[in-house]
Scaffold this motif. Sequence first.
Motif, short mmCIF file in Angstrom:
data_model
loop_
_atom_site.label_atom_id
_atom_site.label_comp_id
_atom_site.label_asym_id
_atom_site.label_seq_id
_atom_site.Cartn_x
_atom_site.Cartn_y
_atom_site.Cartn_z
N TYR A 1 0.86 -1.19 0.00
CA TYR A 1 0.00 0.00 0.00
C TYR A 1 0.89 1.23 0.00
O TYR A 1 1.83 1.33 0.78
CB TYR A 1 -0.93 0.01 1.22
CG TYR A 1 -1.92 -1.12 1.19
CD1 TYR A 1 -1.60 -2.36 1.72
CD2 TYR A 1 -3.17 -0.96 0.60
CE1 TYR A 1 -2.49 -3.41 1.67
CE2 TYR A 1 -4.07 -2.01 0.54
CZ TYR A 1 -3.73 -3.23 1.06
OH TYR A 1 -4.61 -4.28 1.00
N ALA A 2 0.59 2.14 -0.90
CA ALA A 2 1.34 3.39 -0.97
C ALA A 2 0.49 4.52 -0.41
O ALA A 2 -0.71 4.59 -0.69
CB ALA A 2 1.73 3.70 -2.41
N CYS B 1 0.80 -4.35 9.82
CA CYS B 1 0.91 -3.55 8.60
C CYS B 1 1.94 -2.46 8.88
O CYS B 1 1.65 -1.47 9.55
CB CYS B 1 -0.44 -2.92 8.22
SG CYS B 1 -0.38 -2.05 6.63
N ILE B 2 3.16 -2.67 8.41
CA ILE B 2 4.26 -1.77 8.77
C ILE B 2 4.77 -1.00 7.57
O ILE B 2 4.73 -1.47 6.43
CB ILE B 2 5.42 -2.55 9.43
CG1 ILE B 2 6.02 -3.56 8.45
CG2 ILE B 2 4.98 -3.22 10.72
CD1 ILE B 2 7.30 -4.18 8.95
N GLU B 3 5.23 0.19 7.86
CA GLU B 3 5.90 1.01 6.84
C GLU B 3 7.33 0.53 6.68
O GLU B 3 8.04 0.35 7.68
CB GLU B 3 5.90 2.47 7.27
CG GLU B 3 6.76 3.37 6.39
CD GLU B 3 7.21 4.63 7.11
OE1 GLU B 3 6.58 5.01 8.10
OE2 GLU B 3 8.24 5.20 6.70
N HIS C 1 -7.19 -4.56 2.73
CA HIS C 1 -7.61 -3.44 1.87
C HIS C 1 -7.14 -2.09 2.38
O HIS C 1 -7.81 -1.07 2.21
CB HIS C 1 -9.14 -3.43 1.71
CG HIS C 1 -9.70 -4.71 1.19
ND1 HIS C 1 -9.49 -5.15 -0.11
CD2 HIS C 1 -10.42 -5.68 1.81
CE1 HIS C 1 -10.08 -6.32 -0.28
NE2 HIS C 1 -10.64 -6.68 0.88
N GLY C 2 -5.99 -2.07 3.05
CA GLY C 2 -5.40 -0.81 3.49
C GLY C 2 -5.95 -0.26 4.78
O GLY C 2 -5.58 0.84 5.21
N GLU C 3 -6.85 -1.00 5.44
CA GLU C 3 -7.50 -0.48 6.66
C GLU C 3 -6.52 -0.34 7.83
O GLU C 3 -6.77 0.42 8.76
CB GLU C 3 -8.65 -1.41 7.06
CG GLU C 3 -9.79 -1.40 6.06
CD GLU C 3 -10.89 -2.39 6.42
OE1 GLU C 3 -11.86 -2.48 5.67
OE2 GLU C 3 -10.74 -3.09 7.46
#
Length: 954
Positions: free
Chosen positions: A126-127, A211-213, A200-202
């Motif tokens: 995800y961007a 969900c890590i950067e 879905h990016g939630e």
Amino acid sequence: MTAAEIRQSFLDFFREKQHTIVPSASLLPQSPGLLFTNAGMNQFVPYFLGTDKAPYSPPRAADTQKCIRAGGKHNDLEDVGYDTYHHTMFEMLGNWSFGDYFKKEAIKWAWELVVERWGVPANRLYATVYAPDKAKGDPGEFDQEAWDLWAALFRGKGLDPRVHIVDGNVKDNFWMMGETGPCGPCSELHVDLTPEGDTHGELVNGDSDLCIEIWNLVFIQYNAEADGSFRDLPAKHIDTGMGFERACSLIQNTKGFTDFSNKPSNYATDVFTPIFRKLEELSGCKYVDIYPSPGADRSAFSEEMKTAIAFRVIADHLRTLSFSIADGILPGNNGRNYVLRRILRRAVRYGRQLGFSGEKPFFAELVPALVGQMGGVFPELKEREAAVRVTLEREEASFNETLDRGLKRFEDALPEVKDHTLSGEVSFELYDTFGFPIDLTELLCADRGIKVNMQRFEELMEQQRERARAAQKSSVVRALDISTEAVTEFVGFESDSCEATVLEVHEQDDSWLVITDTTPFYAEMGGQVGDSGWMKFYGESPPTQGIVNVGRARGFLLMKDNYTFMEEGDEFPKGMHSLVGLKVGLEVDSSRRRQIEAHHTATHLLHWALHEVVSAEAQQQGSSVDESRLRFDFNSAPVTPGQIEAMEEKVNACIAADESVSWSEVPHAEVKERKDVMQFFGDKYGDTVRVVQIGGSPQGLDGYSMELCGGTHVRRTGEIGLFKIKSEGAIASGVRRIEAVCGESAWEHLRETVRQLDEESDALHAKLAAANARLSELGEEPIGAGDPPRIMLAMLTEKGDVTQINHTLNMVRGKLDELREAGIEAEKKVKKLQASAAAKQADAALALLIEKGGPIVTSIESDASLLQELLNGLKKKQFAEAAFLIVDDGDKLHLGSYCGDSALGRGLKAGDLLRELAALAGGKGGGKPDMARGAAPERGKLTELEEAAKARLG
């Protein structure tokens, strides 16, 4: 891939993209506002600010930067060990462009490395792009360009960009260097680590370890102005940062990105496993990669969970301390040094969880495992391995001496706990007596489900600070940095030398701390730098002496590791303890002391002049004095150039008057309410204070400048010499800073100013001459400007008068402004004439070209300004076909492409056409579908370029 292979693949990838691979900067930052280097961009700040030119060709760089975030604004300390990805020390992989490529390349290459080369599934990526909330006054506009670039990449993998591109707010997706300066939007890559990868990016930016950067691409394109506005930068930059440990976790923990059933963890990689294996060997405990739920009650953790956390904390803290010590940052009592001491003591306490009793230090035994893992990439770690081990052993042993007693005191206090809160008194006692950092006490309390009374703790800390301030104002200095009862009498107000008796000797780091009963050395405090000088040893052999530096260790003579022992004095470092009880001679470097005193006394005069000229309400916010300059901070509105000159004149008039400077020891009660005696901490002084006065009768408390001050000063103002303000400006909201110089430092500053003005004069004359030469070629009269008078170095003698010097400098600067304006006027006139000539030439050329009909390919020898005129003419005449134009100015080829309605209908695009053809002559460029521009350096390819354009346009 191993961690080493992942790191190398990143660097190799950007080496292929023509980046220079640069070494990591030191963890000791260049910026005084940072505790540690905390981001990859720190070492490149001068290139982003434009103060230095990037020394790379092309101006691109890539590196792996060691960073620490523990203390200050960026602080991950409390999260370490409790989740999978926070660290106090980490590596930041980065690629940088300094005015070269921009968003398109940065995004394209990020995708190419992560997806195409490493193989990360695109559906898990995800961007984020910047989407400002204008209702909240967020700067800039929605980053449509970044969105479009990411969208094309996701569509290429059959993915919906509306799902995989997430809008980010100003907090997450707009980067600023400070309140002013270079800034811009950023785009982050996040990875969905859930088992199914279907969120879905939630979870993006939801502070979830599922969900890590992993990579942040910063597009530096604006400059934040002091008035709150943002202007476009003339040169745009790229600043990226990828978490190395996170990249390793992603690649190593998912079986080639096929199995996300187990939560990926940075600690389950070979970045940390060598340290864990050694720790298992030393402790007999087994590491299990388990983690508590977010917000879980720490008092309810199982022993297995506590052990797992201890392994992770110790491994993380070992890296932070080892890399810091290798870079020369040692544990200590102040600033960044105290941060390291806190971290080490946390690690030692967690060692108790693994069964380390404290009888034998364990921490340093882990260093070889770390060096084996990282020493190849960071050679300083291998070179300083012995120093790292010795420092860790000493610090751990020192803390172990009090840790058991402190833990017992803590346990004894638990029955007295009320309302699940440990008292501030006990917390302060643990800090003050047993060396427990407050966060360590909070940690012990959290393990038992209780809190700390932080309000009371802070009150007791402030009381201790008040006592310390009062002690600094007396002439008897107590040793505070190590355990001692020795008292040293300071005699340096009246003498530069004395005979003294050695009371104690302590070995510390690579130095010796020698405590004497008397000293003439002023120790650094109150903004004045410490003295240096010599200590003479008397014995059977001839007297020998060593370099002495006196720093914050008040009352100590700090014998650094560069002692210069003469004759047969080499035995003294090994036998320093034998000096206890002996007489020694102490002598201050009087030449350096006099310069320090001059700058300190000038600071008092500046403070007085500030009240006289600017505002009596201006209050001192800090100062710093050494032998080469003074710095004075105060709260005020901006100071005008006229006020700067007025303050200089007042200070120099006082110097010329050769006023007396005296000091008195008086009861604080006598001067506490006097408005004419400057005092900065209200009631926070001791019972007796030292008043330094300038003017009036000596010690009469009737001078025009009177301040409470414990520093050293000249006896008469005439000893200061010339006073000159170098700079004045804002350092924070409502806070200003003046930097100034005295004596020889002032004359040296003026000589440098003269040199710079001479260089500026030469440059402006050359610029005007070039513009006038072009005007002559165009048949126009040149624009004249008189020569500015040169400031002769001979004028700058110690007999110079500051009023005359300022008058001359202002006159020269005024003449230079006239010269600058003349140059600007001449250049404007040249451009106007060139534009007019180009327009006429373009009209004539277009008439001939359009008359032929069909696509146009032509080359013309002319000035570059003709190209835009030709393109504008085609658009104005609504030329329907395609055209490729080449203007040869004798230096390079200027290229332009144009596509009218008919050409666009055939699928031709000006931007694509230009990029394709420009590359044939080593050039580049771009633009819109209907019009584009570029340039190429290879003029010898002109014919080839024309033929290729004709073939392409048909």
